[in-house]
Design an enzyme around this catalytic site. Structure first.
Site, PDB file in Angstrom:
ATOM      1  CD1 TRP A   4      -1.815  -5.289  -4.313  1.00  0.00           C
ATOM      2  CD2 TRP A   4      -1.507  -6.379  -2.388  1.00  0.00           C
ATOM      3  NE1 TRP A   4      -1.599  -6.617  -4.603  1.00  0.00           N
ATOM      4  CE2 TRP A   4      -1.406  -7.309  -3.447  1.00  0.00           C
ATOM      5  CE3 TRP A   4      -1.338  -6.843  -1.080  1.00  0.00           C
ATOM      6  CZ2 TRP A   4      -1.151  -8.667  -3.242  1.00  0.00           C
ATOM      7  CZ3 TRP A   4      -1.089  -8.192  -0.880  1.00  0.00           C
ATOM      8  CH2 TRP A   4      -1.006  -9.078  -1.955  1.00  0.00           C
TER       9      TRP A   4
ATOM     10  CG  ASN B 153       2.851  -0.380   3.406  1.00  0.00           C
ATOM     11  OD1 ASN B 153       2.391  -1.447   2.999  1.00  0.00           O
ATOM     12  ND2 ASN B 153       4.080   0.018   3.130  1.00  0.00           N
ATOM     13  N   GLY B 154       1.116  -2.588   5.619  1.00  0.00           N
ATOM     14  CA  GLY B 154       1.711  -3.734   6.310  1.00  0.00           C
ATOM     15  C   GLY B 154       0.636  -4.663   6.814  1.00  0.00           C
TER      16      GLY B 154
ATOM     17  CG  HIS C  96      12.555 -35.155 -19.547  1.00  0.00           C
ATOM     18  ND1 HIS C  96      12.934 -36.472 -19.664  1.00  0.00           N
ATOM     19  CD2 HIS C  96      13.597 -34.422 -20.005  1.00  0.00           C
ATOM     20  CE1 HIS C  96      14.163 -36.539 -20.160  1.00  0.00           C
ATOM     21  NE2 HIS C  96      14.580 -35.300 -20.375  1.00  0.00           N
TER      22      HIS C  96
ATOM     23  CB  CYS D  14      -0.874   0.034   1.246  1.00  0.00           C
ATOM     24  SG  CYS D  14      -1.765  -1.489   1.515  1.00  0.00           S
TER      25      CYS D  14
ATOM     26  CE  LYS E 184       8.745  -1.621  -9.726  1.00  0.00           C
ATOM     27  NZ  LYS E 184       8.986  -2.435 -10.931  1.00  0.00           N
TER      28      LYS E 184
ATOM     29  NE  ARG F 276       4.515   1.702  -1.459  1.00  0.00           N
ATOM     30  CZ  ARG F 276       5.710   1.296  -1.070  1.00  0.00           C
ATOM     31  NH1 ARG F 276       6.767   1.619  -1.755  1.00  0.00           N
ATOM     32  NH2 ARG F 276       5.843   0.556   0.013  1.00  0.00           N
TER      33      ARG F 276
ATOM     34  CD  GLU G 164      11.963 -11.152 -15.876  1.00  0.00           C
ATOM     35  OE1 GLU G 164      11.708 -11.910 -14.933  1.00  0.00           O
ATOM     36  OE2 GLU G 164      11.659  -9.953 -15.866  1.00  0.00           O
TER      37      GLU G 164
ATOM     38  CD  GLU H 200       5.183  -9.025 -13.643  1.00  0.00           C
ATOM     39  OE1 GLU H 200       4.898  -8.914 -12.443  1.00  0.00           O
ATOM     40  OE2 GLU H 200       6.332  -8.843 -14.066  1.00  0.00           O
TER      41      GLU H 200
ATOM     42  CE  LYS I 198       8.402  -8.566 -16.166  1.00  0.00           C
ATOM     43  NZ  LYS I 198       9.492  -8.771 -15.280  1.00  0.00           N
TER      44      LYS I 198
END
Ligand code: AGP
Length: 637
Positions: free
Chosen positions: A74, A100-101, A533, A2, A632, A27, A510, A517, A514
């Protein structure tokens, strides 16, 4: 996660709060809210969803108040609904708090406060805080755990201090009360909180971009500190109530860094910044006057010998994209510097650490420097190594981060900055490439110290690094339009596979991350040799396969693995060397990159994958910079 902002001064607070929230929206963006205090009124406005919804609600509201707090959320506890949006208030709506937390013991506090008559209106953990402060304002703790009770300065501060001492978890807070109209209180406990110093006005934020447009003078609180901001100044205390002497530092960030500068999205701008980022890294860490005859290292790491000499192992702790960069780092550290290296997910390591190995360098890699799991894993490692009686287990800790002003720098004694400038897009791009650069410098420095490569090979790699900025520019110039066109073909694709081998296997991971997300397309990265396999069973004409096939030890192998996919009707996209006939025969679509030393290739091969994911997401009309459910920096566990 947040975002928190706060303001006290002479200007209209709500405008400054909203501007601050705009820069922090990356955020978290489930809901947003502000609370201001002026003329005996605490005015609170909240809205579900993006910040624009809050802005719409605030339009036309005359609010001259000069004190306030704001939040962009968030969601952790409670759905992203308006009644769960911050700020939260006490029963009488005299105190407002943003957090925030996570408050881990909120359930027991909530029960205790309910029993005393407090009425709760949200499902959040945060709401216990204003109620707790209200409780301590009315009934100060009988045995305050302080020998310096703050009631003489402010009963709000003292009540907040008592409340904070009851909280368990990791959090940052900003608080106002209509009964204390000249005070903004802020707290830091394992979540970032910075204070900006203006002329007769002060700011607070969970990240400095929200403060940058107003002042460069910033004080970053340490864990276990609370501060009282008035129009006259800032007082900082520890949780026992002792006053601390603190001075602001001058930031060298520039507000222009947080603007899109003509690009449609921050992510695209940040992809285009990569040549410049690599140049800055080279200028920072390479000795420009070095040549093979100079008899010294070409790298300036500015790290003590005790950290780097006589290493037997390296362990790297990271999450997400930083974990992928660390896998490239492992390849370099093992193949170039000959140091056995393990890369661990920080979130796994913290609950199941490997037995201690001797003479080990532990590296935490985090672009934000705030990722809760990475910080906790590093702290745990530092503690258990410090407790060991065997001096070969003594902690040797290094951080690699893009935010040298972050919590990471407070936790570990040595830090390599990745010099990428602030990154706003939630999907990491330029900071990934900058992390790769940090690993080149570290592995070449260790290779030099351990004499694991010849000076001619060292010179060859240094020269290769110097060419990268121009080669990145070439990739960007030559591919932007083609990738944009190619992306049209995948508007309805539901699954993608990325394959690579050796040093480009992490690039396949990666590339898949990308795409996942920002475009919400299911994508998996595999080491190309593993396809047969099991995962090859997924392939048919509906599942495109992106293969990274660049010259080196595994080039022909990857081409064969790509052929195997083609035989299952998969559409093949190749990140391939420029002007290569074999590649042209194999792939349906080509994303060519200049031919470079295999060890340096990840810096180039990742770029077409960043562009591909960007254009597919943009084509699908998605919110590239703020993808759903993400934030983020992940400051909760
Ligand atoms: C990157 O695109 C992601 N958004 C995410 O995986 C990120 O890399 C991860 O959360 C770690 O962040 P950090 O580097 O700030 O620690």
């Amino acid at each position: 996660m947040c975002g928190i902002v706060g303001y006290i001064g002479t200007r209209a607070a709500s405008k400054i709060l909203v501007e601050g929230l705009k820069t922090l929206e990356y955020r978290g963006y489930d809901s947003a809210g502000v609370a201001t205090v002026g003329e005996g009124i605490l005015q609170r406005t909240r809205a579900k969803g993006k910040l624009i919804n809050l802005q719409t609600k605030l339009e036309g509201l005359e609010d001259p108040a000069h004190l306030g707090i704001g939040h962009t959320r968030w969601a952790t506890h409670g759905k992203p609904e308006e009644h769960n949006a911050h700020p939260h208030t006490d029963t009488k709506e005299r105190i407002a708090v943003v957090q925030n937390g996570i408050i881990e013991n909120y359930r027991e506090l909530r029960e205790e406060l309910k029993a005393k008559g407090h009425q709760f209106r949200s499902d959040t953990d945060t709401e216990v805080i204003p109620h707790l402060i209200a409780e301590y304002l009315q009934n100060p703790a009988e045995n305050p755990d302080s020998d310096t009770v703050l009631t003489e300065q402010s009963s709000f501060l003292e009540a907040a201090r008592q409340a904070v001492n009851r909280l368990k978890g990791a959090f940052a807070l900003a608080m106002v009360s209509v009964d204390f109209p000249d005070e903004l209180l802020v707290v830091r406990q394992q979540a970032p909180l910075a204070i900006g110093f203006g002329q007769g006005e002060f700011f607070c934020a969970s990240d400095t971009p929200a403060i940058m447009p107003y002042t460069q003078a910033v004080l970053t609180l340490e864990n276990g500190e609370l501060a009282r901001l008035t129009r006259m100044g800032v007082e900082v205390y520890d949780f026992t109530g002792h006053r601390l002497k603190k001075k602001p530092q001058t930031l060298n960030w520039n507000p222009i860094m947080v603007e899109k500068q003509g690009f449609k999205h921050f992510m695209l701008k940040e992809i285009y910044e990569q040549p410049g980022v690599v140049r800055t890294c080279l200028e920072t860490y390479l000795d420009t006057s070095w040549d093979q005859q100079s008899g010294r290292s070409p790298i300036n790491l500015n790290l003590p010998n005790a950290l780097l000499d006589d290493l037997e192992h390296i362990q790297i702790l990271a999450c997400g994209t930083s974990w992928h960069a660390s896998l490239v780092g492992k390849y370099l550290l093992e193949q170039v510097a000959n140091v056995p290296t393990v890369v661990q997910y920080a979130s796994e390591f913290r609950y199941a650490p490997a037995p201690l190995m001797a003479n080990t360098l532990t590296i935490g890699v985090t672009q934000s420097g705030e990722t809760a799991d990475t910080l906790a894993a590093l702290e745990m490692e530092q503690t258990r190594r410090s407790a060991s009686c065997d001096e070969r287990h003594a902690p040797r800790m290094l951080g690699i981060t893009n935010r040298v002003d972050s919590s990471l720098s407070r936790l570990v004694p040595h830090v390599m900055g990745t010099m990428a400038g602030i990154e706003i897009g939630v999907a990491a791009t330029k900071t990934f490439v900058a992390q790769l650069m940090a690993f080149y410098f570290l592995s070449l420095e260790l290779a030099y110290r351990r004499q694991t490569i010849s000076s001619a090979r060292l010179a060859e790699l240094i020269e290769g690094l110097r060419q990268l900025p121009a080669q990145l520019e070439l990739v960007l110039e030559s591919q932007e339009r083609y990738v944009e066109e190619l992306s049209h073909d995948f508007a309805d694709t539901t699954d993608f596979i990325f394959i690579g081998r050796g040093i480009n296997y992490p690039i396949a991971l990666e590339g898949a991350l990308k795409l996942k997300e920002i475009s919400y397309i299911h994508a998996e990265g595999y080491p190309a040799g593993e396809m047969k396999h099991g995962p090859i069973a997924l392939l048919d004409e509906k599942v495109p396969v992106v293969a990274i096939a660049t010259p080196g030890t595994v080039y022909e192998k990857v081409l064969s693995n790509a052929q195997e996919a083609k035989a299952r009707d998969a559409r093949l996209i190749g990140v391939v060397p420029m002007n290569d006939a074999d590649a042209e025969d194999t792939f349906d679509a080509l994303l060519p990159v200049p031919i470079v030393d295999e060890l340096l290739s990840p810096v180039l091969t990742v770029v077409p994958l960043q562009l591909l994911s960007y254009h597919i997401a943009a084509r699908r009309g998605l919110d590239v910079d703020q993808p759903r459910n993400l934030a983020k920096s992940v400051t909760v566990e």
